[in-house]
Design an enzyme around this catalytic site. Sequence first.
Site, PDB file in Angstrom:
ATOM      1  N   ASP A  50       0.841  -1.197   0.000  1.00 53.92           N
ATOM      2  CA  ASP A  50       0.000   0.000   0.000  1.00 53.92           C
ATOM      3  C   ASP A  50       0.878   1.249   0.000  1.00 53.92           C
ATOM      4  O   ASP A  50       1.708   1.439   0.895  1.00 53.92           O
ATOM      5  CB  ASP A  50      -0.893   0.011   1.244  1.00 53.92           C
ATOM      6  CG  ASP A  50      -1.809   1.220   1.282  1.00 53.92           C
ATOM      7  OD1 ASP A  50      -2.923   1.127   0.731  1.00 53.92           O
ATOM      8  OD2 ASP A  50      -1.416   2.256   1.865  1.00 53.92           O
ATOM      9  N   TYR A  55       2.891  10.058  -0.553  1.00 53.64           N
ATOM     10  CA  TYR A  55       3.931   9.482   0.291  1.00 53.64           C
ATOM     11  C   TYR A  55       5.343   9.790  -0.215  1.00 53.64           C
ATOM     12  O   TYR A  55       6.311   9.664   0.528  1.00 53.64           O
ATOM     13  CB  TYR A  55       3.764   7.962   0.384  1.00 53.64           C
ATOM     14  CG  TYR A  55       2.501   7.495   1.039  1.00 53.64           C
ATOM     15  CD1 TYR A  55       1.606   8.392   1.633  1.00 53.64           C
ATOM     16  CD2 TYR A  55       2.176   6.149   1.063  1.00 53.64           C
ATOM     17  CE1 TYR A  55       0.445   7.951   2.223  1.00 53.64           C
ATOM     18  CE2 TYR A  55       1.011   5.696   1.663  1.00 53.64           C
ATOM     19  CZ  TYR A  55       0.150   6.599   2.236  1.00 53.64           C
ATOM     20  OH  TYR A  55      -1.003   6.160   2.831  1.00 53.64           O
ATOM     21  N   LYS A  85      -2.809   6.054  -4.387  1.00 52.54           N
ATOM     22  CA  LYS A  85      -3.902   6.951  -4.017  1.00 52.54           C
ATOM     23  C   LYS A  85      -3.792   8.306  -4.723  1.00 52.54           C
ATOM     24  O   LYS A  85      -2.691   8.791  -4.993  1.00 52.54           O
ATOM     25  CB  LYS A  85      -3.915   7.178  -2.495  1.00 52.54           C
ATOM     26  CG  LYS A  85      -3.933   5.882  -1.689  1.00 52.54           C
ATOM     27  CD  LYS A  85      -3.896   6.145  -0.196  1.00 52.54           C
ATOM     28  CE  LYS A  85      -3.722   4.855   0.589  1.00 52.54           C
ATOM     29  NZ  LYS A  85      -2.330   4.371   0.553  1.00 52.54           N
ATOM     30  N   HIS A 118      -7.691   9.705  -1.703  1.00 55.16           N
ATOM     31  CA  HIS A 118      -6.995   9.641  -0.428  1.00 55.16           C
ATOM     32  C   HIS A 118      -7.769  10.287   0.727  1.00 55.16           C
ATOM     33  O   HIS A 118      -7.818   9.749   1.836  1.00 55.16           O
ATOM     34  CB  HIS A 118      -5.621  10.306  -0.570  1.00 55.16           C
ATOM     35  CG  HIS A 118      -4.606   9.811   0.397  1.00 55.16           C
ATOM     36  ND1 HIS A 118      -3.264   9.757   0.111  1.00 55.16           N
ATOM     37  CD2 HIS A 118      -4.712   9.346   1.654  1.00 55.16           C
ATOM     38  CE1 HIS A 118      -2.601   9.268   1.146  1.00 55.16           C
ATOM     39  NE2 HIS A 118      -3.468   9.021   2.098  1.00 55.16           N
TER      40      HIS A 118
END
Length: 336
Positions: A50, A55, A85, A118
Amino acid sequence: MPSTSKVFTLNNGVKIPAIGFGTFAGEDFEKGACYRAVKQALAVGYRHIDTGWFYKNEEEVGNAIHDFLKEDQNVKREDIFVTTKLWSHLWDPKDVEWSLQDSLRKLKLDYADLFLIHWPFAIQKIDNNTMEETGLESPIWVIDQEEMNNPQRTWRAMEKLNRAGKARAIGVSNWLIPMLEGMLSWAEIKPTVNQVELHPFLAQDDLLQYCREHDILLEAYSPLGSQNQTNTMTNDSWSTGGERVSENHVLNEVAERSGNTLAQVLIAWGVRRGYVVLPKSATPSRIESNFKDIDLSDEDFEAVNEVARTRRYRFINMKKEFGIDLWPEDSARQGT
């Protein structure tokens, strides 16, 4: 061989491993650490990774997957379930496609297995890599109210990517029941997943029941709680009295008498409740032990449930950054 082969089936028939490896670690994470962690996770048997555009680690994740597949000829791309996401400044339909293509480029993949919105917030952007900031300490992002008022446009773009095979499944993250109710009234392809914070201090029973009734699978991020946050309020019936999840004596007693680590207990508790669990770690031994397949006894399962019934504390709340409190009832309860 994987330690666990447990899977769930999404509402579109796609199979998803019950235990995934979470990769969010913040910008201060040492360069290369994400690569090493993902490579280790794949080596011990994880087949669900994931990540997310926000990120800023998709290249490391992609390199780890690429190198692992090159080294282990017995594992194929289709054996690994990869989630990414859509971040909040990319809600415009043309940006939705750009976002997934950018993520796939970094991940070195032709498709994502799961693509999520997200957060249920849209924010203004300067360009594809820069979000509009207020210049104030809080909030730091400028909400795009027009986009937020028209989530159909964003979801239609997600549906298009799903139909094109670029995302085998699509879903959301951090969405509330009223948001899901609205979405189900107009979505042509219903969300397969809602990824939310879930652990014994935040059991989310109502949301879990709603999603179960509507065939939307929950995924638990922060399933082990927080290692460095506590609830400091002590005069409320939901208060944890400043405990950390890792310090709760009942949870630790369950782990001790079952011969498992606390993390293994919490992961098994989540899977038994019927949702995907996404633990994360940079420590090789913990990456491996978190993936051990254990079954809680009815007694131990109920002991964890009892802890969950008397606590409600949310560790992740982006209200400072977005300038919107998605969970005001929790903030009032926690005295924040």
